[in-house]
Motif scaffolding. Structure first.
Motif, PDB file in Angstrom:
ATOM      1  N   ASP A  62       0.994  -1.086   0.143  1.00 23.84           N
ATOM      2  CA  ASP A  62       0.218   0.056  -0.010  1.00 23.84           C
ATOM      3  C   ASP A  62       0.886   1.196   0.028  1.00 23.84           C
ATOM      4  OD1 ASP A  62      -2.162  -1.508   0.363  1.00 23.84           O
ATOM      5  OD2 ASP A  62      -2.425  -1.055   2.503  1.00 23.84           O
ATOM      6  N   LYS A 118      -0.781   4.485   1.357  1.00 27.30           N
ATOM      7  CA  LYS A 118      -2.082   5.111   1.782  1.00 27.30           C
ATOM      8  C   LYS A 118      -2.147   6.493   1.705  1.00 27.30           C
ATOM      9  CE  LYS A 118      -2.459   1.032   4.953  1.00 27.30           C
ATOM     10  NZ  LYS A 118      -3.603   0.492   4.532  1.00 27.30           N
ATOM     11  N   ARG A 156      -0.549  -0.603  -4.336  1.00 30.39           N
ATOM     12  CA  ARG A 156      -1.980  -0.158  -4.009  1.00 30.39           C
ATOM     13  C   ARG A 156      -2.185   1.232  -3.477  1.00 30.39           C
ATOM     14  NH1 ARG A 156      -3.779  -5.980  -1.144  1.00 30.39           N
ATOM     15  NH2 ARG A 156      -4.342  -6.997  -3.172  1.00 30.39           N
ATOM     16  N   LEU A 189      -5.716   2.882  -1.919  1.00 27.58           N
ATOM     17  CA  LEU A 189      -6.927   2.933  -1.619  1.00 27.58           C
ATOM     18  C   LEU A 189      -7.806   4.328  -1.446  1.00 27.58           C
ATOM     19  CD1 LEU A 189      -9.845   1.430  -0.928  1.00 27.58           C
ATOM     20  CD2 LEU A 189      -9.130   1.623   1.487  1.00 27.58           C
ATOM     21  N   MET A 224      -7.829   1.323  -6.195  1.00 28.29           N
ATOM     22  CA  MET A 224      -8.903   0.574  -5.342  1.00 28.29           C
ATOM     23  C   MET A 224      -9.937   1.723  -5.053  1.00 28.29           C
ATOM     24  SD  MET A 224      -6.698  -2.348  -3.299  1.00 28.29           S
ATOM     25  CE  MET A 224      -6.230  -1.199  -1.921  1.00 28.29           C
ATOM     26  N   SER A 225     -11.123   1.234  -5.184  1.00 26.61           N
ATOM     27  CA  SER A 225     -12.284   1.841  -4.828  1.00 26.61           C
ATOM     28  C   SER A 225     -13.283   1.337  -3.822  1.00 26.61           C
ATOM     29  CB  SER A 225     -13.247   2.112  -6.125  1.00 26.61           C
ATOM     30  OG  SER A 225     -13.872   0.837  -6.433  1.00 26.61           O
ATOM     31  N   GLN A 226     -12.715   0.242  -3.186  1.00 34.75           N
ATOM     32  CA  GLN A 226     -13.541  -0.668  -2.359  1.00 34.75           C
ATOM     33  C   GLN A 226     -13.677  -0.184  -0.862  1.00 34.75           C
ATOM     34  OE1 GLN A 226     -10.528  -3.982  -2.524  1.00 34.75           O
ATOM     35  NE2 GLN A 226     -10.471  -3.999  -0.510  1.00 34.75           N
ATOM     36  N   TYR A 227     -13.372   1.028  -0.431  1.00 29.88           N
ATOM     37  CA  TYR A 227     -13.419   1.495   0.712  1.00 29.88           C
ATOM     38  C   TYR A 227     -14.895   1.260   0.925  1.00 29.88           C
ATOM     39  CZ  TYR A 227     -14.274   3.943   4.995  1.00 29.88           C
ATOM     40  OH  TYR A 227     -14.577   4.377   6.366  1.00 29.88           O
TER      41      TYR A 227
END
Length: 299
Positions: A158, A160, A209, A211, A240-243
């Motif tokens: 990640d 972040k 990655r 997020l 990523m869009s999965q939050y």
């Protein structure tokens, strides 16, 4: 019998809390006995990791970041898992390979390296051949990354945040980016170019990655701006869009999912920077069922 040198003054992660792990748990929640929550084939990683048969994921208990929105909070923050021996862990690695795993995916492993490394060595002596994936939140010391140069094939890391105030608020780590950027650069130095086989499965390389968080697209832009300074072609981007509002996220202003508009802005920013090699998610990924059940499967 696999021997383990339990840290008497733990400095495995950037917290360097100095706890005597033979007697107590460190900041990460990890104590004197190796703890694992799940070991199974996982189909929901990036396509070059999960492939057609799944990634052999081993979810370790504890974490040095303690993010307020962690989707794996039962194991990262609440300590769920089962104590096992390093010999059992070695057997698990081999069993995952026998099940057809494309790789061994170590999820949040740093606090357990004194147990994991001898288990990997033992498994390799008994026929473990598939790549080793190091699945990390990006908060790693240079010493850890350098020590793993000859162990890790694929870094799944990640990135972040850039903002220190945001990383302090959400992960309790105001130094997150200053630590993460050095660690990622060391990962790329160790494995400077992604290598995929004829089936599109990664054998070596770095995947970064990010997020995207609701309400924080400016920091996502800053993360991507920094990624664009890394050597061209040195990593694959996973945006990523999965939050999903797990754990204590709502208490810190993260009580909703990211909007399509927000995510598209982040994607467009990545493309404008030439970051067009890697993976993006459909908005449907922001669903609780994409988080595996922590039920001690395979442990």
């Amino acid at each position: 019998m696999i021997s383990v040198s339990v840290p008497a003054r733990c400095t495995l992660c950037p917290r360097k809390c100095g706890v005597n792990r033979t007697q107590a748990a460190g900041f990460c929640g990890a104590g004197p006995a190796l703890r694992v929550a799940r070991a199974a084939l996982h189909p929901w990683e990036e396509p070059c990791i999960s492939g057609t048969r799944g990634s052999g994921t081993v979810f370790f208990s504890g974490c040095s970041l303690q993010c307020c929105y962690c989707q794996n909070y039962p194991i990262s923050a609440e300590g769920f898992g089962k104590d096992i021996t390093p010999q059992r862990l070695s057997d698990i690695f081999l069993h995952l390979q026998q099940q057809g795993a494309h790789n061994i995916n170590l999820v949040t492993p740093t606090q357990w390296l004194p147990w994991i490394l001898p288990a990997l060595q033992d498994a390799r002596s008994r026929g473990l051949q598939i790549p080793i994936v190091y699945n990390t939140g990006g908060y790693e010391t240079l010493e850890t990354v350098q020590a793993l140069r000859d162990v890790v094939d694929i870094w799944l890391a990640d990135v972040k945040y850039v903002s220190g105030s945001l990383s302090a608020e959400l992960s309790g780590a105001p130094d997150y980016f200053s630590v993460c950027e050095k660690a990622v650069q060391a990962m790329i130095h160790a494995v400077p170019k992604p290598v995929l086989d004829e089936n599109g499965l990664m054998q070596k390389g770095v995947i970064l990655r990010h997020l995207a968080l609701p309400g924080h697209t400016d920091d996502s832009f800053a993360v991507l701006d920094w990624m664009a300074t890394l050597p061209a072609g040195s990593f694959l981007l996973s945006l990523m869009s999965q939050y999903t509002p797990f754990y204590k996220g709502a208490e810190h202003g993260l009580g909703r999912r990211i909007t399509t508009y927000e995510y598209r802005k982040v994607v467009q920013h990545a493309l404008s920077l030439g970051l067009d090699t890697g993976f993006m998610q459909e908005k449907s990924s922001a669903r609780e069922e994409y988080t595996p059940p922590f039920d001690l499967e395979g442990v």
